[in-house]
Scaffold this motif. Structure first.
Motif, PDB file in Angstrom:
ATOM      1  N   VAL A   1       0.865  -1.190   0.000  1.00 29.40           N
ATOM      2  CA  VAL A   1       0.000   0.000   0.000  1.00 29.40           C
ATOM      3  C   VAL A   1       0.897   1.234   0.000  1.00 29.40           C
ATOM      4  O   VAL A   1       1.833   1.334   0.809  1.00 29.40           O
ATOM      5  CB  VAL A   1      -0.917  -0.012   1.248  1.00 29.40           C
ATOM      6  CG1 VAL A   1      -1.784   1.243   1.282  1.00 29.40           C
ATOM      7  CG2 VAL A   1      -1.786  -1.272   1.263  1.00 29.40           C
ATOM      8  N   ALA A   2       0.618   2.177  -0.903  1.00 28.81           N
ATOM      9  CA  ALA A   2       1.486   3.355  -1.018  1.00 28.81           C
ATOM     10  C   ALA A   2       0.829   4.400  -1.906  1.00 28.81           C
ATOM     11  O   ALA A   2      -0.243   4.166  -2.473  1.00 28.81           O
ATOM     12  CB  ALA A   2       2.832   2.943  -1.606  1.00 28.81           C
ATOM     13  N   ALA A   3       1.500   5.546  -2.026  1.00 30.50           N
ATOM     14  CA  ALA A   3       0.999   6.634  -2.868  1.00 30.50           C
ATOM     15  C   ALA A   3       2.119   7.135  -3.781  1.00 30.50           C
ATOM     16  O   ALA A   3       3.302   7.030  -3.441  1.00 30.50           O
ATOM     17  CB  ALA A   3       0.506   7.786  -1.984  1.00 30.50           C
ATOM     18  N   GLY A   4       1.723   7.697  -4.915  1.00 22.84           N
ATOM     19  CA  GLY A   4       2.672   8.392  -5.800  1.00 22.84           C
ATOM     20  C   GLY A   4       3.843   7.518  -6.213  1.00 22.84           C
ATOM     21  O   GLY A   4       3.685   6.367  -6.638  1.00 22.84           O
ATOM     22  N   THR A   5       5.021   8.093  -6.078  1.00 23.24           N
ATOM     23  CA  THR A   5       6.237   7.382  -6.477  1.00 23.24           C
ATOM     24  C   THR A   5       6.415   6.092  -5.683  1.00 23.24           C
ATOM     25  O   THR A   5       6.873   5.072  -6.221  1.00 23.24           O
ATOM     26  CB  THR A   5       7.446   8.323  -6.287  1.00 23.24           C
ATOM     27  OG1 THR A   5       7.357   9.322  -7.296  1.00 23.24           O
ATOM     28  CG2 THR A   5       8.770   7.607  -6.396  1.00 23.24           C
ATOM     29  N   SER A   6       6.047   6.107  -4.414  1.00 19.85           N
ATOM     30  CA  SER A   6       6.203   4.892  -3.605  1.00 19.85           C
ATOM     31  C   SER A   6       5.297   3.785  -4.142  1.00 19.85           C
ATOM     32  O   SER A   6       5.669   2.604  -4.134  1.00 19.85           O
ATOM     33  CB  SER A   6       5.876   5.187  -2.135  1.00 19.85           C
ATOM     34  OG  SER A   6       6.819   6.094  -1.618  1.00 19.85           O
ATOM     35  N   TYR A   7       4.113   4.163  -4.620  1.00 24.27           N
ATOM     36  CA  TYR A   7       3.222   3.182  -5.258  1.00 24.27           C
ATOM     37  C   TYR A   7       3.931   2.564  -6.482  1.00 24.27           C
ATOM     38  O   TYR A   7       3.885   1.355  -6.699  1.00 24.27           O
ATOM     39  CB  TYR A   7       1.900   3.863  -5.655  1.00 24.27           C
ATOM     40  CG  TYR A   7       1.038   3.032  -6.579  1.00 24.27           C
ATOM     41  CD1 TYR A   7       0.307   1.945  -6.097  1.00 24.27           C
ATOM     42  CD2 TYR A   7       0.964   3.322  -7.936  1.00 24.27           C
ATOM     43  CE1 TYR A   7      -0.476   1.166  -6.950  1.00 24.27           C
ATOM     44  CE2 TYR A   7       0.193   2.555  -8.796  1.00 24.27           C
ATOM     45  CZ  TYR A   7      -0.528   1.477  -8.299  1.00 24.27           C
ATOM     46  OH  TYR A   7      -1.282   0.710  -9.150  1.00 24.27           O
ATOM     47  N   HIS A   8       4.604   3.412  -7.235  1.00 29.77           N
ATOM     48  CA  HIS A   8       5.306   2.885  -8.420  1.00 29.77           C
ATOM     49  C   HIS A   8       6.445   1.943  -8.024  1.00 29.77           C
ATOM     50  O   HIS A   8       6.728   0.972  -8.728  1.00 29.77           O
ATOM     51  CB  HIS A   8       5.836   4.042  -9.284  1.00 29.77           C
ATOM     52  CG  HIS A   8       4.733   4.890  -9.847  1.00 29.77           C
ATOM     53  ND1 HIS A   8       4.846   6.245 -10.049  1.00 29.77           N
ATOM     54  CD2 HIS A   8       3.462   4.556 -10.221  1.00 29.77           C
ATOM     55  CE1 HIS A   8       3.705   6.707 -10.551  1.00 29.77           C
ATOM     56  NE2 HIS A   8       2.852   5.706 -10.661  1.00 29.77           N
ATOM     57  N   ALA A   9       7.098   2.228  -6.905  1.00 29.08           N
ATOM     58  CA  ALA A   9       8.135   1.295  -6.417  1.00 29.08           C
ATOM     59  C   ALA A   9       7.468  -0.021  -6.011  1.00 29.08           C
ATOM     60  O   ALA A   9       8.047  -1.101  -6.161  1.00 29.08           O
ATOM     61  CB  ALA A   9       8.890   1.911  -5.247  1.00 29.08           C
ATOM     62  N   GLY A  10       6.241   0.074  -5.528  1.00 30.13           N
ATOM     63  CA  GLY A  10       5.481  -1.126  -5.166  1.00 30.13           C
ATOM     64  C   GLY A  10       5.175  -1.994  -6.382  1.00 30.13           C
ATOM     65  O   GLY A  10       5.187  -3.233  -6.299  1.00 30.13           O
ATOM     66  N   LEU A  11       4.913  -1.361  -7.520  1.00 32.58           N
ATOM     67  CA  LEU A  11       4.629  -2.138  -8.737  1.00 32.58           C
ATOM     68  C   LEU A  11       5.824  -3.014  -9.101  1.00 32.58           C
ATOM     69  O   LEU A  11       5.676  -4.152  -9.554  1.00 32.58           O
ATOM     70  CB  LEU A  11       4.305  -1.195  -9.913  1.00 32.58           C
ATOM     71  CG  LEU A  11       3.051  -0.325  -9.772  1.00 32.58           C
ATOM     72  CD1 LEU A  11       2.921   0.612 -10.969  1.00 32.58           C
ATOM     73  CD2 LEU A  11       1.795  -1.180  -9.640  1.00 32.58           C
ATOM     74  N   VAL A  12       7.024  -2.475  -8.899  1.00 29.55           N
ATOM     75  CA  VAL A  12       8.231  -3.276  -9.159  1.00 29.55           C
ATOM     76  C   VAL A  12       8.376  -4.357  -8.077  1.00 29.55           C
ATOM     77  O   VAL A  12       8.740  -5.503  -8.364  1.00 29.55           O
ATOM     78  CB  VAL A  12       9.487  -2.371  -9.220  1.00 29.55           C
ATOM     79  CG1 VAL A  12      10.743  -3.213  -9.443  1.00 29.55           C
ATOM     80  CG2 VAL A  12       9.335  -1.319 -10.323  1.00 29.55           C
ATOM     81  N   GLY A  13       8.036  -3.992  -6.846  1.00 28.47           N
ATOM     82  CA  GLY A  13       8.105  -4.949  -5.738  1.00 28.47           C
ATOM     83  C   GLY A  13       7.246  -6.174  -6.005  1.00 28.47           C
ATOM     84  O   GLY A  13       7.641  -7.314  -5.742  1.00 28.47           O
ATOM     85  N   LYS A  14       6.069  -5.956  -6.558  1.00 24.07           N
ATOM     86  CA  LYS A  14       5.180  -7.089  -6.888  1.00 24.07           C
ATOM     87  C   LYS A  14       5.901  -8.068  -7.818  1.00 24.07           C
ATOM     88  O   LYS A  14       5.859  -9.284  -7.611  1.00 24.07           O
ATOM     89  CB  LYS A  14       3.901  -6.566  -7.560  1.00 24.07           C
ATOM     90  CG  LYS A  14       3.011  -7.651  -8.161  1.00 24.07           C
ATOM     91  CD  LYS A  14       1.809  -7.023  -8.866  1.00 24.07           C
ATOM     92  CE  LYS A  14       1.087  -8.019  -9.759  1.00 24.07           C
ATOM     93  NZ  LYS A  14       0.335  -9.049  -9.051  1.00 24.07           N
ATOM     94  N   GLU A  15       6.568  -7.536  -8.830  1.00 18.95           N
ATOM     95  CA  GLU A  15       7.303  -8.408  -9.761  1.00 18.95           C
ATOM     96  C   GLU A  15       8.375  -9.192  -9.013  1.00 18.95           C
ATOM     97  O   GLU A  15       8.581 -10.380  -9.257  1.00 18.95           O
ATOM     98  CB  GLU A  15       7.957  -7.574 -10.882  1.00 18.95           C
ATOM     99  CG  GLU A  15       6.964  -6.810 -11.744  1.00 18.95           C
ATOM    100  CD  GLU A  15       5.997  -7.732 -12.465  1.00 18.95           C
ATOM    101  OE1 GLU A  15       6.460  -8.705 -13.078  1.00 18.95           O
ATOM    102  OE2 GLU A  15       4.779  -7.479 -12.407  1.00 18.95           O
TER     103      GLU A  15
END
Ligand code: M6R
Length: 359
Positions: free
Chosen positions: A53-67
């Motif tokens: 769970v995150a917002a903005g740029t941190s959310y985008h880092a989360g998308l990579v984390g999922k991978e």
């Protein structure tokens, strides 16, 4: 202190190789073992699904984390925008584990979700740059980024730090869960490659400054396109450009262009194609050709092993799962120079605050 730098954003972009090295020093022992609390790994291993769970740029880092969590260690992972999750949570699995990604540790949208998670009694981890921040104090576990203060409103080194720390965490969890294939992922070696690759890229600033002047100085809009991992990367690249240069920018799944958005392409519309995923490289190239045929001004940012002689920016080698660590650097520099060339205060974009403490 920004010292010899005209702006913090440029200093923070340049600090990224050092952030990688700091994370190696803080979390990886000489013998390659990972220094992460076993209680945290046990809590994660006991769960059946990770919710980032995150917002903005941190959310985008989360998308990579999922991978990383899914491809390296086969742990099902969902990524959610905090402000949406708070009021429309998905149906949760039986044993969820929550990861909050937040540079500041103070983002109100994420805090709202953590309050709900705590009320439900679920375990959680905050990955943050700020020790003792609210999200760090209120989560069950904390891992720090050790990136040094990030002052510019546009987040740069926190993004790459978050991805690197997610990779370290995935490695530690893989070892803990005795996932056989995790042996092949030498996280210290990959982060060292990332540091060296980032250094090569920041040393080529002049080239990017010129591309920004040619492509972005006077444009009204721009597109970043990519597929799979590259789609995750282009969403962050687009946010970076729009928030500091005020160019209306979309980060788009390149396969979706033909379903509507291609109508926006005109003579000289800037389109940046990011290609680091072998499976989809040819597809993204055809999509880039399609926009070029409609007049777009196309910039290619491509991994070394997939590059052709005419690609303008060639990325240093790294495992494809961590391509974001190098691919994002030229896009951060493009955003920085576009903002400066258009005459803006890049560290303090209009209407934005460094940490968003209202929902
Ligand atoms: O401190 P956080 O990582 O929780 O902040 C989240 C967003 O507000 C932040 O990433 C924001 O999108 C930045 N302006 C991006 O550059």
């Amino acid at each position: 202190q920004k010292g010899a730098y005209p702006f913090y954003m440029l200093k923070e972009i340049d600090e990224q190789p050092g952030v990688m090295r700091n994370l190696i020093k803080e979390y990886i022992a000489e013998d390659g073992s990972i220094k992460i609390d076993t209680d945290l790994l046990k809590a994660m291993a006991d769960s059946d699904r990770i919710y980032i769970v995150a917002a903005g740029t941190s959310y985008h880092a989360g998308l990579v984390g999922k991978e990383l969590f899914e491809k390296l260690i086969q742990v099902p992972t969902e990524v959610h925008v905090a402000s949406e999750f708070a009021y429309n949570p998905p149906l949760l699995s039986a044993k969820p584990f929550f990861i909050f990604l937040s540079q500041s540790g103070e983002t109100a949208d994420s805090r709202q979700v953590l309050t709900q998670v705590n009320q439900a009694g679920y375990p959680s981890l905050t990955i943050t740059n700020v020790m003792n921040s609210t999200l760090s104090r209120e989560a069950t576990y904390t891992l720090l980024l050790y990136a040094g203060p990030e002052i510019a409103v546009a987040s740069t080194k926190a993004y790459t730090g978050q991805i690197a720390l997610e990779a370290i965490l995935a490695k530690a969890l893989g070892v803990y869960k005795q996932i056989a294939t995790i042996k092949d992922f030498d996280v210290a070696a990959e982060l060292t490659k990332a540091a060296n690759g980032m250094q090569e890229l920041v040393d080529e600033k002049g080239k990017i400054e010129k591309i920004a002047a040619d492509m972005l100085k006077d444009t009204r809009n721009a597109f970043y396109i990519g597929r799979t991992m590259d789609y995750a990367i282009v969403q962050e690249a687009a946010l970076k450009l729009k928030e500091v240069s005020y160019i209306q920018t979309e980060g788009f799944a390149s396969g979706e262009l033909k379903h509507g958005t291609i109508a926006l392409i005109q003579e000289n519309t800037p389109v940046v194609a990011i290609i680091t995923d072998k499976k989809t490289a040819n597809h993204t190239r055809s999509n880039a050709q399609e926009v070029k045929a409609r007049g777009a001004n196309v910039l290619y940012i491509v991994s070394r092993d997939l590059a052709t002689p005419t690609d303008q920016i060639v990325l240093p080698e790294i495992t494809p799962l961590l391509s974001a660590l190098v691919a994002i650097v030229p896009t951060q520099l493009l955003a920085y120079y576009a903002s400066i060339q258009r005459g803006y205060d890049v560290d303090k974009p209009r209407n934005l605050a460094k940490s968003v403490t209202v929902e």
